[in-house]
Write a protein that holds these residues in place. Sequence first.
Motif, mmCIF file in Angstrom:
data_model
loop_
_atom_site.group_PDB
_atom_site.id
_atom_site.type_symbol
_atom_site.label_atom_id
_atom_site.label_comp_id
_atom_site.label_asym_id
_atom_site.label_seq_id
_atom_site.Cartn_x
_atom_site.Cartn_y
_atom_site.Cartn_z
ATOM 1 N N ALA A 194 42.814 21.040 32.673
ATOM 2 C CA ALA A 194 42.458 22.461 32.708
ATOM 3 C C ALA A 194 41.294 22.682 31.750
ATOM 4 O O ALA A 194 41.256 22.115 30.658
ATOM 5 N N THR A 195 40.339 23.508 32.161
ATOM 6 C CA THR A 195 39.129 23.747 31.374
ATOM 7 C C THR A 195 39.074 25.206 30.950
ATOM 8 O O THR A 195 39.148 26.109 31.793
ATOM 9 N N ALA A 196 38.915 25.435 29.651
ATOM 10 C CA ALA A 196 38.859 26.806 29.126
ATOM 11 C C ALA A 196 37.568 27.491 29.531
ATOM 12 O O ALA A 196 36.503 26.875 29.583
ATOM 13 N N ALA A 197 37.669 28.780 29.819
ATOM 14 C CA ALA A 197 36.484 29.608 30.062
ATOM 15 C C ALA A 197 35.887 29.996 28.711
ATOM 16 O O ALA A 197 36.494 29.789 27.653
ATOM 17 N N THR A 198 34.704 30.586 28.744
ATOM 18 C CA THR A 198 34.051 31.060 27.521
ATOM 19 C C THR A 198 34.984 32.004 26.777
ATOM 20 O O THR A 198 35.625 32.871 27.379
ATOM 21 N N ASP A 199 35.065 31.847 25.478
ATOM 22 C CA ASP A 199 35.873 32.681 24.566
ATOM 23 C C ASP A 199 37.369 32.437 24.685
ATOM 24 O O ASP A 199 38.183 33.283 24.274
ATOM 25 N N ARG A 247 42.871 33.207 22.873
ATOM 26 C CA ARG A 247 41.661 34.041 22.971
ATOM 27 C C ARG A 247 40.837 33.823 21.708
ATOM 28 O O ARG A 247 41.233 34.242 20.621
ATOM 29 N N THR A 248 39.704 33.132 21.818
ATOM 30 C CA THR A 248 38.853 32.840 20.672
ATOM 31 C C THR A 248 37.710 33.834 20.532
ATOM 32 O O THR A 248 37.088 33.910 19.479
ATOM 33 N N THR A 253 38.443 39.017 33.422
ATOM 34 C CA THR A 253 37.963 38.026 32.464
ATOM 35 C C THR A 253 38.496 36.651 32.822
ATOM 36 O O THR A 253 39.718 36.445 32.868
ATOM 37 N N ALA A 254 37.588 35.705 33.078
ATOM 38 C CA ALA A 254 38.010 34.332 33.363
ATOM 39 C C ALA A 254 38.663 33.741 32.116
ATOM 40 O O ALA A 254 38.168 33.909 31.002
ATOM 41 N N MET A 255 39.794 33.049 32.318
ATOM 42 C CA MET A 255 40.526 32.452 31.207
ATOM 43 C C MET A 255 40.441 30.923 31.227
ATOM 44 O O MET A 255 40.129 30.289 30.233
ATOM 45 N N VAL A 256 40.759 30.327 32.375
ATOM 46 C CA VAL A 256 40.864 28.871 32.459
ATOM 47 C C VAL A 256 40.640 28.448 33.909
ATOM 48 O O VAL A 256 40.888 29.225 34.827
ATOM 49 N N THR A 257 40.160 27.223 34.101
ATOM 50 C CA THR A 257 39.976 26.669 35.440
ATOM 51 C C THR A 257 40.972 25.540 35.648
ATOM 52 O O THR A 257 41.066 24.626 34.816
ATOM 53 N N LEU A 258 41.702 25.596 36.759
ATOM 54 C CA LEU A 258 42.667 24.551 37.092
ATOM 55 C C LEU A 258 41.945 23.314 37.619
ATOM 56 O O LEU A 258 40.910 23.426 38.272
#
Length: 150
Positions: free
Chosen positions: A28-33, A56-57, A74-79
């Motif tokens: 899984a890849t985190a989105a920006t922030d 949430r960074t 708001t995008a959070m993560v990509t599967l």
Amino acid sequence: MTVWLAGMRMTADRLMDHTLEDSVSSGATAATDWSVVSFEGRKVNGITTINAFCNRTGAAIAELVAGSGNITDTAMVTLPVGWRPPSNHEGIWGNGTNDGSVVISSTTGIITVRSTSGSAGIASGSNCRVSASWISENGRDPRQPDPLLP
């Protein structure tokens, strides 16, 4: 589901229902922030379940109108590929004090936060858990004929 017809031979593939049983704990890849704290996916008996724990960074995400539950999508993560639903799918998120809905894109695998409960929004530093389950796509396209049928 295999349809049994007179004269069909019993084979290992016919005894299977063409679903995969699998698990994953990375990819899984985190989105920006956002950052991914942990991720797990499981495929069992034709059901896929994913759970992502993200932090949430970036800046807090506030409601667009107080008390509405609406926030900027708001995008959070990509599967990872292979762990995406067959069609866009709704899921839930929560951080222990509030929760809301997410949508998972079938084409990109992006999990997008869409709403929040109450007027809390999502504070910077929040640890948010996302959960979703769906019926898995099976190993062959059901629109195509079964190659094992006589």
